[in-house]
Write an enzyme that holds these catalytic residues in place. Structure first.
Site, PDB file in Angstrom:
ATOM      1  N   TYR A  76      38.594 -17.611 -38.483  1.00 43.55           N
ATOM      2  CA  TYR A  76      37.318 -17.952 -37.823  1.00 43.55           C
ATOM      3  C   TYR A  76      36.153 -17.767 -38.812  1.00 43.55           C
ATOM      4  CZ  TYR A  76      34.569 -18.837 -33.621  1.00 43.55           C
ATOM      5  OH  TYR A  76      33.736 -19.385 -32.681  1.00 43.55           O
ATOM      6  N   THR A 118      39.152 -28.498 -28.221  1.00 43.45           N
ATOM      7  CA  THR A 118      37.952 -29.338 -28.301  1.00 43.45           C
ATOM      8  C   THR A 118      37.804 -29.734 -29.776  1.00 43.45           C
ATOM      9  OG1 THR A 118      36.500 -27.508 -28.856  1.00 43.45           O
ATOM     10  CG2 THR A 118      36.807 -27.931 -26.510  1.00 43.45           C
ATOM     11  N   LYS A 167      28.842 -15.960 -34.641  1.00 41.92           N
ATOM     12  CA  LYS A 167      28.943 -15.543 -33.228  1.00 41.92           C
ATOM     13  C   LYS A 167      28.429 -14.117 -33.048  1.00 41.92           C
ATOM     14  CE  LYS A 167      30.546 -19.372 -31.499  1.00 41.92           C
ATOM     15  NZ  LYS A 167      29.575 -20.327 -30.935  1.00 41.92           N
ATOM     16  N   ALA A 188      35.347 -28.918 -31.869  1.00 41.77           N
ATOM     17  CA  ALA A 188      34.966 -27.713 -32.620  1.00 41.77           C
ATOM     18  C   ALA A 188      36.133 -26.720 -32.629  1.00 41.77           C
ATOM     19  CB  ALA A 188      33.716 -27.076 -32.011  1.00 41.77           C
TER      20      ALA A 188
HETATM   21  P1  NAP Z   1      32.623 -29.603 -29.125  1.00 40.15           P
HETATM   22  O1  NAP Z   1      33.064 -30.411 -27.981  1.00 40.15           O
HETATM   23  O2  NAP Z   1      32.916 -30.105 -30.498  1.00 40.15           O
HETATM   24  O3  NAP Z   1      31.066 -29.258 -28.957  1.00 40.15           O
HETATM   25  C1  NAP Z   1      30.237 -28.856 -30.037  1.00 40.15           C
HETATM   26  C2  NAP Z   1      28.955 -29.616 -29.898  1.00 40.15           C
HETATM   27  O4  NAP Z   1      27.975 -29.203 -30.867  1.00 40.15           O
HETATM   28  C3  NAP Z   1      29.153 -31.117 -30.124  1.00 40.15           C
HETATM   29  O5  NAP Z   1      28.592 -31.823 -29.050  1.00 40.15           O
HETATM   30  C4  NAP Z   1      28.395 -31.376 -31.409  1.00 40.15           C
HETATM   31  O6  NAP Z   1      27.922 -32.698 -31.514  1.00 40.15           O
HETATM   32  C5  NAP Z   1      27.271 -30.373 -31.242  1.00 40.15           C
HETATM   33  N1  NAP Z   1      26.489 -30.232 -32.469  1.00 40.15           N
HETATM   34  C6  NAP Z   1      26.919 -29.887 -33.701  1.00 40.15           C
HETATM   35  N2  NAP Z   1      25.884 -29.906 -34.575  1.00 40.15           N
HETATM   36  C7  NAP Z   1      24.783 -30.259 -33.867  1.00 40.15           C
HETATM   37  C8  NAP Z   1      23.418 -30.443 -34.193  1.00 40.15           C
HETATM   38  N3  NAP Z   1      22.939 -30.275 -35.434  1.00 40.15           N
HETATM   39  N4  NAP Z   1      22.548 -30.807 -33.211  1.00 40.15           N
HETATM   40  C9  NAP Z   1      22.994 -30.994 -31.945  1.00 40.15           C
HETATM   41  N5  NAP Z   1      24.272 -30.826 -31.565  1.00 40.15           N
HETATM   42  C10 NAP Z   1      25.162 -30.469 -32.520  1.00 40.15           C
HETATM   43  O7  NAP Z   1      33.329 -28.160 -29.073  1.00 40.15           O
HETATM   44  P2  NAP Z   1      33.278 -26.956 -27.986  1.00 40.15           P
HETATM   45  O8  NAP Z   1      34.509 -26.161 -28.252  1.00 40.15           O
HETATM   46  O9  NAP Z   1      33.000 -27.492 -26.637  1.00 40.15           O
HETATM   47  O10 NAP Z   1      32.054 -26.100 -28.537  1.00 40.15           O
HETATM   48  C11 NAP Z   1      30.955 -25.732 -27.740  1.00 40.15           C
HETATM   49  C12 NAP Z   1      30.597 -24.268 -27.978  1.00 40.15           C
HETATM   50  O11 NAP Z   1      31.667 -23.454 -27.489  1.00 40.15           O
HETATM   51  C13 NAP Z   1      30.418 -23.885 -29.450  1.00 40.15           C
HETATM   52  O12 NAP Z   1      29.354 -22.954 -29.547  1.00 40.15           O
HETATM   53  C14 NAP Z   1      31.744 -23.197 -29.775  1.00 40.15           C
HETATM   54  O13 NAP Z   1      31.637 -22.294 -30.874  1.00 40.15           O
HETATM   55  C15 NAP Z   1      31.970 -22.482 -28.463  1.00 40.15           C
HETATM   56  N6  NAP Z   1      33.324 -21.959 -28.211  1.00 40.15           N
HETATM   57  C16 NAP Z   1      34.403 -22.798 -28.310  1.00 40.15           C
HETATM   58  C17 NAP Z   1      35.680 -22.279 -28.062  1.00 40.15           C
HETATM   59  C18 NAP Z   1      36.895 -23.157 -28.182  1.00 40.15           C
HETATM   60  O14 NAP Z   1      38.015 -22.633 -28.245  1.00 40.15           O
HETATM   61  N7  NAP Z   1      36.766 -24.462 -28.186  1.00 40.15           N
HETATM   62  C19 NAP Z   1      35.854 -20.928 -27.724  1.00 40.15           C
HETATM   63  C20 NAP Z   1      34.721 -20.110 -27.615  1.00 40.15           C
HETATM   64  C21 NAP Z   1      33.463 -20.641 -27.865  1.00 40.15           C
HETATM   65  P3  NAP Z   1      28.868 -33.816 -32.247  1.00 40.15           P
HETATM   66  O15 NAP Z   1      30.283 -33.605 -31.857  1.00 40.15           O
HETATM   67  O16 NAP Z   1      28.328 -35.093 -31.782  1.00 40.15           O
HETATM   68  O17 NAP Z   1      28.754 -33.547 -33.701  1.00 40.15           O
END
Ligand code: NAP
Length: 275
Positions: free
Chosen positions: A164, A202, A171, A204
């Site tokens: 990570y 996802t 984080k 990310a």
């Molecule tokens: P995701 O679907 O890839 O969402 C991440 C989002 O951030 C995307 O919509 C991306 O846009 C946007 N983004 C990145 N750079 C940006 C910028 N400069 N301006 C505006 N938007 C921007 O993945 P996710 O897993 O749902 O992530 C959402 C949150 O959950 C993140 O904070 C992640 O760290 C957190 N999280 C995820 C997990 C997991 O296992 N997936 C677990 C715990 C926490 P584009 O895709 O269009 O670039």
């Protein structure tokens, strides 16, 4: 009456229908809420407007509850300010703001943390941490009393989760930001919390090595499984709703209990049985 009936707010961070932001937004809209959404700006030469298209495939399912879908790059303060002004014109006062955004260069996620470069570190911190301060600040004129801000975090900011890497440092900073923003916003009756989600598939998540982590969580977490998008969606919606209005500065773990474990638990039993 539905939980979000008459409630309006902003959802940042939908990339596609696997995004955590979409799981939360869907819950909100199923319970009567109205949302304004952002998408990452499309390049001027992208005639297909792929970024907008990806998000619109989701939000178009709820046309009467979608107030707008507009571009926003959270690295640009001028864009954040203009976006919040536009949101105020279209929504009036708001009751919730979801920040579900993170980014780091893949190279920085895959190299040892000790080799993280200065520019990659700044980029990851800017998008994944500072942006929460920026969007909350520019949204200040919009918040109704009792409004709620929620960000998404992960256990890798509390303990070392190899792989990570730089995002774990982000984080940890995000978790601290939640507490300081909660203090600042308390006097105007705005709450600031985070959901700490277990690994979910996802865009990310894949970049941060979710696949292997999901298998491990299934063995170690007290519930003996991973969480689902729907579970994280409901918990996020709860923190954005008036049902949580005595809670601020909190990190709510939605991870099948993984974070409470101090040993690999039942995985040890399995290892002993195989030995
Ligand atoms: P995701 O679907 O890839 O969402 C991440 C989002 O951030 C995307 O919509 C991306 O846009 C946007 N983004 C990145 N750079 C940006 C910028 N400069 N301006 C505006 N938007 C921007 O993945 P996710 O897993 O749902 O992530 C959402 C949150 O959950 C993140 O904070 C992640 O760290 C957190 N999280 C995820 C997990 C997991 O296992 N997936 C677990 C715990 C926490 P584009 O895709 O269009 O670039």
């Amino acid at each position: 009456m539905k939980l979000f009936e008459g409630k309006k707010g902003i959802v940042l961070g939908i990339a596609n229908d696997n995004s955590i932001a979409w799981a939360i937004a869907r819950e909100i809209m199923e319970h009567g809420g109205t949302c304004g959404f952002s998408h990452l700006p499309d390049r001027p030469d992208d005639e297909k407007k792929k970024n907008r298209m990806r998000v619109s495939k989701c939000v178009d399912q709820y046309p009467s509850q979608t107030a707008f879908l507009e571009p926003l790059d959270v690295q640009e303060d001028e864009q954040v300010e203009a976006f919040m002004k536009m949101a105020g014109e279209k929504l009036g006062k708001i009751d919730f703001l979801l920040h579900s955004i993170a980014f780091a260069d893949r190279a920085d996620l895959s190299r040892p943390t000790v080799e993280t470069g200065r520019s990659g570190f700044k980029l990851a911190m800017d998008v994944s941490v500072y942006s929460l301060i920026s969007v909350t600040n520019f949204a200040r004129p919009l918040f109704n009393p009792g409004a709620s801000v929620v960000a998404m975090t992960y256990f890798g900011g509390e303990k070392c989760v190899p792989g990570y890497n730089v995002m774990g440092i982000c984080k940890a900073a995000l978790d601290a930001t939640i507490k300081y923003l909660a203090f600042d916003m308390g006097p105007v009756d705005v709450r600031v919390n985070a959901v700490s989600a277990g690994p979910l598939k996802t865009l990310a998540g894949y970049a941060a090595g979710v696949g292997e982590m999901q298998e491990y969580y299934g063995h170690v977490a007290p519930l003996g499984r991973n969480v689902t998008h729907e579970e994280v969606g409901r918990s996020g919606a709860y923190l954005l709703s008036p049902y949580s209005n005595g809670i601020t500065g909190e990190i709510l773990h939605v991870d099948a209990g993984y974070n409470i474990m101090g040993s690999p638990g039942r995985l040890l039993d399995q290892m002993k049985a195989q030995a």
